[in-house]
Design a protein around this motif. Sequence first.
Motif, short mmCIF file in Angstrom:
data_model
loop_
_atom_site.label_atom_id
_atom_site.label_comp_id
_atom_site.label_asym_id
_atom_site.label_seq_id
_atom_site.Cartn_x
_atom_site.Cartn_y
_atom_site.Cartn_z
N GLU A 63 26.61 83.76 83.61
CA GLU A 63 25.62 84.40 82.73
C GLU A 63 25.97 85.86 82.49
O GLU A 63 25.79 86.38 81.39
N ARG A 64 26.46 86.53 83.53
CA ARG A 64 26.84 87.95 83.38
C ARG A 64 28.04 88.10 82.46
O ARG A 64 28.11 89.06 81.69
N LEU A 65 28.99 87.16 82.52
CA LEU A 65 30.14 87.23 81.62
C LEU A 65 29.68 87.10 80.16
O LEU A 65 30.14 87.86 79.30
N LYS A 66 28.80 86.18 79.91
CA LYS A 66 28.28 86.01 78.55
C LYS A 66 27.50 87.25 78.11
O LYS A 66 27.65 87.74 76.99
N MET A 67 26.67 87.79 79.03
CA MET A 67 25.90 89.00 78.73
C MET A 67 26.84 90.17 78.43
O MET A 67 26.59 90.94 77.50
N LEU A 68 27.90 90.29 79.21
CA LEU A 68 28.87 91.37 78.99
C LEU A 68 29.50 91.25 77.62
O LEU A 68 29.57 92.23 76.87
N ARG A 69 29.95 90.06 77.26
CA ARG A 69 30.58 89.85 75.95
C ARG A 69 29.63 90.22 74.83
O ARG A 69 30.01 90.90 73.86
N LYS A 70 28.37 89.85 74.95
CA LYS A 70 27.39 90.16 73.91
C LYS A 70 27.03 91.65 73.90
O LYS A 70 26.90 92.25 72.84
N THR A 71 26.92 92.25 75.08
CA THR A 71 26.61 93.69 75.18
C THR A 71 27.70 94.52 74.53
O THR A 71 27.44 95.51 73.85
N LEU A 72 28.95 94.12 74.75
CA LEU A 72 30.08 94.84 74.18
C LEU A 72 30.31 94.50 72.72
O LEU A 72 31.19 95.07 72.08
N ASN A 73 29.52 93.57 72.20
CA ASN A 73 29.63 93.16 70.80
C ASN A 73 31.04 92.67 70.47
O ASN A 73 31.59 92.97 69.42
N ILE A 74 31.61 91.91 71.40
CA ILE A 74 32.97 91.39 71.21
C ILE A 74 32.97 90.24 70.22
O ILE A 74 33.94 90.04 69.50
#
Length: 117
Positions: free
Chosen positions: A4-15
């Motif tokens: 879940e944190r990996l997905k959150m990170l990707r979305k937070t960074l707007n990748i």
Amino acid sequence: MMHERLKMLRKTLNIGSQQKFADNLGISFSNISSYEMGRRSPSDAVIKLICEKYNVREEWLRNGTGEMFNEIDLDYGDICASIGVNDEKMKEAIMKYYSLTSEDKELFWNFIDRFAR
């Protein structure tokens, strides 16, 4: 959970897509997909790569404790280096600003001053 944190990170960074995330890290799409689905856990090497590339706190990524990102020293060079890694749109904006004439830069700042009011 780390997936879940990996997905959150990707979305937070707007990748954007998992494919783009995988490409940025130099690993396969199937690995990123498996990590985000929770079917597999990333290796220590992949965790370190993610943390170094995106200034992520390893403790947060592994355990969910603390802040997502390491504190950034507000040094101009460090900020520019971080932008180059994390924010393609900002990097593009900086490059476009750099190529403006002195007159256009002045117009730009006049616009920003009015916009900020």
